[in-house]
Design a protein around this motif. Sequence first.
Motif, PDB file in Angstrom:
ATOM      1  N   GLU A 208      41.684   8.606  80.975  1.00 14.82           N
ATOM      2  CA  GLU A 208      41.390  10.038  81.056  1.00 14.82           C
ATOM      3  C   GLU A 208      42.460  10.853  80.324  1.00 14.82           C
ATOM      4  OE1 GLU A 208      39.136  10.902  85.174  1.00 14.82           O
ATOM      5  OE2 GLU A 208      41.102   9.946  85.435  1.00 14.82           O
TER       6      GLU A 208
ATOM      7  N   LYS B 166      49.920  11.111  86.431  1.00 12.74           N
ATOM      8  CA  LYS B 166      49.512   9.717  86.622  1.00 12.74           C
ATOM      9  C   LYS B 166      48.837   9.503  87.979  1.00 12.74           C
ATOM     10  CE  LYS B 166      50.647   6.240  84.691  1.00 12.74           C
ATOM     11  NZ  LYS B 166      49.843   5.259  83.920  1.00 12.74           N
TER      12      LYS B 166
ATOM     13  N   LYS C   6      45.197  11.249  87.326  1.00 13.08           N
ATOM     14  CA  LYS C   6      44.322  10.796  86.249  1.00 13.08           C
ATOM     15  C   LYS C   6      44.545   9.325  85.931  1.00 13.08           C
ATOM     16  CE  LYS C   6      42.850  15.034  85.200  1.00 13.08           C
ATOM     17  NZ  LYS C   6      41.453  15.472  85.364  1.00 13.08           N
ATOM     18  N   GLN C   7      43.479   8.647  85.544  1.00  9.81           N
ATOM     19  CA  GLN C   7      43.612   7.295  85.014  1.00  9.81           C
ATOM     20  C   GLN C   7      44.092   7.383  83.555  1.00  9.81           C
ATOM     21  OE1 GLN C   7      40.632   4.254  86.074  1.00  9.81           O
ATOM     22  NE2 GLN C   7      39.464   5.929  87.025  1.00  9.81           N
ATOM     23  N   ASP C   8      44.636   6.269  83.085  1.00 12.16           N
ATOM     24  CA  ASP C   8      45.189   6.263  81.725  1.00 12.16           C
ATOM     25  C   ASP C   8      44.155   6.697  80.697  1.00 12.16           C
ATOM     26  OD1 ASP C   8      47.464   5.341  82.896  1.00 12.16           O
ATOM     27  OD2 ASP C   8      47.318   3.296  82.119  1.00 12.16           O
TER      28      ASP C   8
ATOM     29  N   GLN D 120      43.129   0.568  79.597  1.00  4.40           N
ATOM     30  CA  GLN D 120      42.548   0.062  80.844  1.00  4.40           C
ATOM     31  C   GLN D 120      41.299   0.848  81.223  1.00  4.40           C
ATOM     32  OE1 GLN D 120      45.587   0.215  83.848  1.00  4.40           O
ATOM     33  NE2 GLN D 120      46.635  -1.611  83.115  1.00  4.40           N
ATOM     34  N   ASN D 121      40.273   0.123  81.652  1.00  2.00           N
ATOM     35  CA  ASN D 121      39.059   0.669  82.275  1.00  2.00           C
ATOM     36  C   ASN D 121      38.083   1.366  81.328  1.00  2.00           C
ATOM     37  OD1 ASN D 121      39.958  -0.236  84.807  1.00  2.00           O
ATOM     38  ND2 ASN D 121      41.080   1.674  85.154  1.00  2.00           N
TER      39      ASN D 121
ATOM     40  N   ASN E  18      52.433   3.461  79.844  1.00  2.00           N
ATOM     41  CA  ASN E  18      52.817   2.681  81.027  1.00  2.00           C
ATOM     42  C   ASN E  18      54.108   1.902  80.859  1.00  2.00           C
ATOM     43  OD1 ASN E  18      50.824   3.291  82.971  1.00  2.00           O
ATOM     44  ND2 ASN E  18      49.340   2.032  81.881  1.00  2.00           N
TER      45      ASN E  18
END
Length: 250
Positions: free
Chosen positions: A112, A105, A108-110, A144-145, A18
């Motif tokens: 993933e 991006k 997909k989430q980071d 994250q997450n 990121n």
Amino acid sequence: MKPKRIYNYYIDESGHINNDQPVFLYGCLKTDTPNLSVDAIKLLKEELKDELYFIEYLKEIEKGFHACENHPDIRTHFYKILPILNYRVYFEVIYKKSPFFIDLKNEKQDFEIISKMLKNLINKMVLKDKNAKHIFYVEELEIQNKSLAEILKEIFESYHGIEFEYYIVPKGDENLSITDYINYNLFNIFVESDEKKFKEKNVRVINTFNILKEKIALIHIWNNDSFYSRKGNNEKHIEIDNLRKVMAEV
């Protein structure tokens, strides 16, 4: 019975998923003689501490070897011992200055993306020799997450009948330092997009890569799903020109 083969793996990332850096990558060092590397690096540390030239860098040396933080002369000494140690390195690489990464991006989430990168690396190791014992050391990372611990738990719980251990570790491990240094070198292959400037500004990066490339087993670049190896054909052989073509193509 013949003793079970034991492999040790040291996984570290370079760049960030990121920020505005041009590449995000994971490297995985594989060795069955981790103690030999530890002894060599500890010996190097003591030798550097005894040199008057490095007296102002004693705290840095004591802290350990981290390529982006170390003085260039310290990096030179560390790189000099890497060709003689026993290991191979595998890479998952994403070139970020591309439409591919923008789409990735968005889809997909980071966590993933990171999970898939780690899964790709770990699969290559454990599925190659299911009868061995595999021990993984993964450098800690905030994600994250979903935590790194959760990601690794999911990956390793998917294997059955394979003996393994895994640990999340901070910076400081000697073998992780090797991964970090080779990551740093490969990362810098992608930093400068202009070919003329790259060759003018990165003579040391290029020379170091050409010395260490025999230690690299495989580079998987996500953008065009290409695999580069020491045994690849002309276009897929591990060479700087082949790797840098990806920047122009994607």
